[in-house]
Design a protein around this motif. Structure first.
Motif, mmCIF file in Angstrom:
data_model
loop_
_atom_site.group_PDB
_atom_site.id
_atom_site.type_symbol
_atom_site.label_atom_id
_atom_site.label_comp_id
_atom_site.label_asym_id
_atom_site.label_seq_id
_atom_site.Cartn_x
_atom_site.Cartn_y
_atom_site.Cartn_z
ATOM 1 N N ASP A 1 9.323 11.594 1.354
ATOM 2 C CA ASP A 1 9.863 11.191 2.659
ATOM 3 C C ASP A 1 8.925 10.163 3.297
ATOM 4 O OD1 ASP A 1 11.047 11.018 5.099
ATOM 5 O OD2 ASP A 1 10.893 13.150 5.597
ATOM 6 N N VAL A 2 9.384 8.912 3.348
ATOM 7 C CA VAL A 2 8.534 7.838 3.867
ATOM 8 C C VAL A 2 8.728 7.647 5.378
ATOM 9 C CG1 VAL A 2 7.853 5.417 3.544
ATOM 10 C CG2 VAL A 2 8.743 6.714 1.609
ATOM 11 N N GLY A 3 9.879 8.052 5.871
ATOM 12 C CA GLY A 3 10.237 7.796 7.266
ATOM 13 C C GLY A 3 9.232 8.349 8.270
ATOM 14 N N ILE A 4 9.032 7.582 9.324
ATOM 15 C CA ILE A 4 8.228 8.071 10.459
ATOM 16 C C ILE A 4 9.073 7.832 11.697
ATOM 17 C CG2 ILE A 4 6.089 7.850 11.778
ATOM 18 C CD1 ILE A 4 4.758 6.631 9.337
ATOM 19 N N ASN A 5 9.574 8.896 12.290
ATOM 20 C CA ASN A 5 10.451 8.752 13.462
ATOM 21 C C ASN A 5 9.915 9.633 14.576
ATOM 22 O OD1 ASN A 5 12.755 7.426 11.828
ATOM 23 N ND2 ASN A 5 12.442 9.355 10.742
ATOM 24 N N ILE B 1 16.082 5.528 -4.681
ATOM 25 C CA ILE B 1 15.323 5.062 -3.517
ATOM 26 C C ILE B 1 16.323 4.649 -2.450
ATOM 27 C CG2 ILE B 1 13.670 3.359 -2.640
ATOM 28 C CD1 ILE B 1 12.566 3.045 -5.463
ATOM 29 N N VAL B 2 16.209 5.221 -1.262
ATOM 30 C CA VAL B 2 17.082 4.823 -0.153
ATOM 31 C C VAL B 2 16.251 3.957 0.789
ATOM 32 C CG1 VAL B 2 18.692 5.592 1.611
ATOM 33 C CG2 VAL B 2 18.237 7.057 -0.361
ATOM 34 N N GLY B 3 16.639 2.690 0.918
ATOM 35 C CA GLY B 3 15.868 1.735 1.727
ATOM 36 C C GLY B 3 15.301 0.657 0.822
ATOM 37 N N ARG B 4 15.595 -0.612 1.162
ATOM 38 C CA ARG B 4 15.256 -1.702 0.232
ATOM 39 C C ARG B 4 14.314 -2.724 0.847
ATOM 40 N NH1 ARG B 4 21.377 -3.264 -0.992
ATOM 41 N NH2 ARG B 4 21.185 -3.549 1.252
ATOM 42 N N SER B 5 13.418 -2.274 1.731
ATOM 43 C CA SER B 5 12.532 -3.236 2.408
ATOM 44 C C SER B 5 11.480 -3.775 1.439
ATOM 45 C CB SER B 5 11.844 -2.574 3.600
ATOM 46 O OG SER B 5 10.891 -1.636 3.160
ATOM 47 N N ILE B 6 10.908 -4.934 1.815
ATOM 48 C CA ILE B 6 9.847 -5.506 0.964
ATOM 49 C C ILE B 6 8.545 -4.721 1.121
ATOM 50 C CG2 ILE B 6 10.787 -7.851 0.886
ATOM 51 C CD1 ILE B 6 8.404 -8.547 2.834
ATOM 52 N N LEU B 7 8.495 -3.905 2.158
ATOM 53 C CA LEU B 7 7.311 -3.090 2.423
ATOM 54 C C LEU B 7 7.282 -1.851 1.524
ATOM 55 C CD1 LEU B 7 4.942 -2.798 4.518
ATOM 56 C CD2 LEU B 7 6.520 -1.507 5.953
ATOM 57 N N VAL B 8 8.453 -1.241 1.321
ATOM 58 C CA VAL B 8 8.490 0.046 0.621
ATOM 59 C C VAL B 8 9.418 0.010 -0.618
ATOM 60 C CG1 VAL B 8 8.820 2.541 0.829
ATOM 61 C CG2 VAL B 8 8.148 1.231 2.854
ATOM 62 N N VAL C 1 3.166 10.875 3.183
ATOM 63 C CA VAL C 1 2.944 9.491 2.749
ATOM 64 C C VAL C 1 2.029 8.719 3.715
ATOM 65 C CG1 VAL C 1 4.124 7.306 2.228
ATOM 66 C CG2 VAL C 1 5.161 9.479 1.517
ATOM 67 N N GLY C 2 2.130 9.013 5.008
ATOM 68 C CA GLY C 2 1.389 8.261 6.028
ATOM 69 C C GLY C 2 -0.112 8.130 5.748
ATOM 70 N N PRO C 3 -0.825 9.268 5.575
ATOM 71 C CA PRO C 3 -2.270 9.168 5.345
ATOM 72 C C PRO C 3 -2.607 8.411 4.058
ATOM 73 C CG PRO C 3 -1.607 11.452 5.780
ATOM 74 C CD PRO C 3 -0.354 10.657 5.684
ATOM 75 N N GLY D 1 21.327 1.144 -0.279
ATOM 76 C CA GLY D 1 21.284 0.586 1.067
ATOM 77 C C GLY D 1 22.492 1.078 1.856
ATOM 78 N N ARG D 2 22.719 0.432 2.995
ATOM 79 C CA ARG D 2 23.782 0.897 3.896
ATOM 80 C C ARG D 2 25.158 0.877 3.247
ATOM 81 N NH1 ARG D 2 20.529 -1.651 7.659
ATOM 82 N NH2 ARG D 2 19.708 -0.193 9.207
ATOM 83 N N LYS D 3 25.398 -0.036 2.312
ATOM 84 C CA LYS D 3 26.740 -0.162 1.732
ATOM 85 C C LYS D 3 26.897 0.565 0.401
ATOM 86 C CE LYS D 3 27.868 -4.157 4.363
ATOM 87 N NZ LYS D 3 27.933 -5.594 4.440
ATOM 88 N N ALA E 1 14.292 4.926 5.274
ATOM 89 C CA ALA E 1 15.387 4.293 6.013
ATOM 90 C C ALA E 1 15.132 4.261 7.519
ATOM 91 C CB ALA E 1 16.694 5.017 5.726
ATOM 92 N N GLY E 2 14.297 5.175 8.013
ATOM 93 C CA GLY E 2 14.044 5.235 9.452
ATOM 94 C C GLY E 2 15.146 5.968 10.199
ATOM 95 N N LYS E 3 15.671 7.068 9.587
ATOM 96 C CA LYS E 3 16.736 7.870 10.220
ATOM 97 C C LYS E 3 16.269 9.326 10.279
ATOM 98 C CE LYS E 3 20.955 7.092 9.556
ATOM 99 N NZ LYS E 3 22.334 6.762 9.305
ATOM 100 N N CYS F 1 0.797 -1.238 0.000
ATOM 101 C CA CYS F 1 0.000 0.000 0.000
ATOM 102 C C CYS F 1 0.830 1.289 0.000
ATOM 103 C CB CYS F 1 -0.952 -0.015 1.190
ATOM 104 S SG CYS F 1 -2.103 -1.395 1.114
ATOM 105 N N THR F 2 1.948 1.326 0.730
ATOM 106 C CA THR F 2 2.736 2.564 0.768
ATOM 107 C C THR F 2 3.317 2.890 -0.615
ATOM 108 O OG1 THR F 2 3.226 2.229 3.097
ATOM 109 C CG2 THR F 2 4.674 3.736 1.926
ATOM 110 N N PRO F 3 4.000 1.946 -1.284
ATOM 111 C CA PRO F 3 4.500 2.261 -2.627
ATOM 112 C C PRO F 3 3.391 2.610 -3.612
ATOM 113 C CG PRO F 3 5.406 0.172 -1.866
ATOM 114 C CD PRO F 3 4.419 0.615 -0.837
#
Ligand code: NAD
Length: 284
Positions: A229-233, A164-171, A263-265, A190-192, A210-212, A141-143
């Motif tokens: 900006d997808v992050g929620i911190n 895209i920074v962040g490679r989760s299966i969710l986003v 992005v959240g709503p 990703g990190r590397k 990324a969650g940062k 749903c987020t993507p």
């Protein structure tokens, strides 16, 4: 100064359309319904599921919450999913994360019928997206919300350079597929990843998941770029912030999503809309 991409306003529009679609289905005796499996007592998960239930109710969508204690077994949850797969009054099934360590979520999600997989995590649906399969199927749903809001704001995707920074299966991963399927050139970081800043500075569209907190600043993006900006911190003082330093980035970007209100709503609105999609497809 950047255009602020108003996720809240667009989510409202999506919700209005969802409500109309629900009303139309109801006139034909069909009530869309989702089932949410919640395991344990994680306070954030309880809040998320409550929000889903509240939003669903407001749109006329049924939402059945199935709560299990933390010691529930994989077999018990699998049996519940099999039961929901067969239940013709249930159109959408989702498993709320996080799950206890002894539960294998991928195995669980693989049991959800692809036709009721509202999160788009079943490997059949992941494969359909990866292969740009013709026809309709659910997508994370987020993507999906990100793609919809980019289209809503007429951001050109074909030929665009996207980082895209962040490679989760969710986003990150499903978004990569969605964008490739629209002829964007996508770099996954990703990190590397070396020289991240150089890559960001060349991108027409930057997506950070990324969650940062407040990590990417205005100095690190291209003038006029679109920043998602997808992050929620949550900061120590309780304030919610994204992965992007909004104050500096909005001076440089052409358009940017705020946190909260970006992005959240959209994620929640898309989940409700996708429940209705699944219902319609099941009755086609
Ligand atoms: P995740 O932890 O599964 O993945 C984070 C990704 O970021 C990983 O691929 C990791 O490699 C990458 N990463 C972390 N630090 C990095 C660094 N220094 N350099 C490069 N890459 C780095 O997280 P997720 O589930 O994808 O969520 C990411 C963020 O998005 C979180 O803040 C989460 O709360 C938020 N989120 C928001 C929504 C929404 O609706 N707005 C939905 C999902 C997730």
């Amino acid at each position: 100064m950047a255009t602020i991409i108003d996720g809240r306003a667009y989510a409202k529009e999506i919700n209005q359309q969802t409500k109309q679609r629900v009303d139309w289905l109801k006139q034909r005796g069909i009530v869309p319904k989702m089932a949410v499996i919640l395991v344990g007592d994680d306070p954030a998960s309880k809040i998320y599921t409550r929000t889903k239930q509240k939003k669903a109710k407001a749109l006329g969508i049924g939402c059945q919450l199935l709560r299990y204690p933390v010691e529930v077994t994989q077999e018990e949850l699998t049996a519940e999913i099999e039961r929901l797969n067969k239940d013709q009054t249930v159109n959408a099934i989702m498993v709320q994360e996080p799950l206890p360590e002894h539960i294998d979520n991928m195995a669980l999600v693989s049991h959800i019928s692809p036709e009721k997989d509202v999160d788009g995590f079943n490997p059949v649906n992941v494969g359909r997206l990866y292969n740009n399969f013709p026809g309709h199927y659910p997508v994370s749903c987020t993507p999906r919300g990100i793609l919809m809001v980019l289209d809503h704001y007429h951001v050109p995707l074909a030929g665009a350079d996207v980082v895209i920074v962040g490679r989760s299966i969710l986003v990150g991963r499903p978004l990569q597929s969605l964008l490739i399927n629209r002829d964007a050139t996508v770099t996954m970081c990703g990190r590397k990843t070396p020289n991240l800043v150089n890559r960001l500075r060349q991108a027409d569209i930057v997506v950070v998941a990324a969650g940062k907190p407040r990590w990417i600043t205005g100095n690190e993006i291209k003038k006029g770029s679109v920043v998602i900006d997808v992050g929620i911190n949550r900061l120590a003082d309780g304030k919610l912030v994204g992965d992007v330093d909004f104050a500096s980035a909005r001076q440089v970007a052409g358009a940017i999503t705020p946190v909260p209100g970006g992005v959240g709503p959209l994620t929640v609105a898309v989940m409700e809309a996708q429940t209705v999609d699944l219902t319609e497809w099941q009755h086609e």
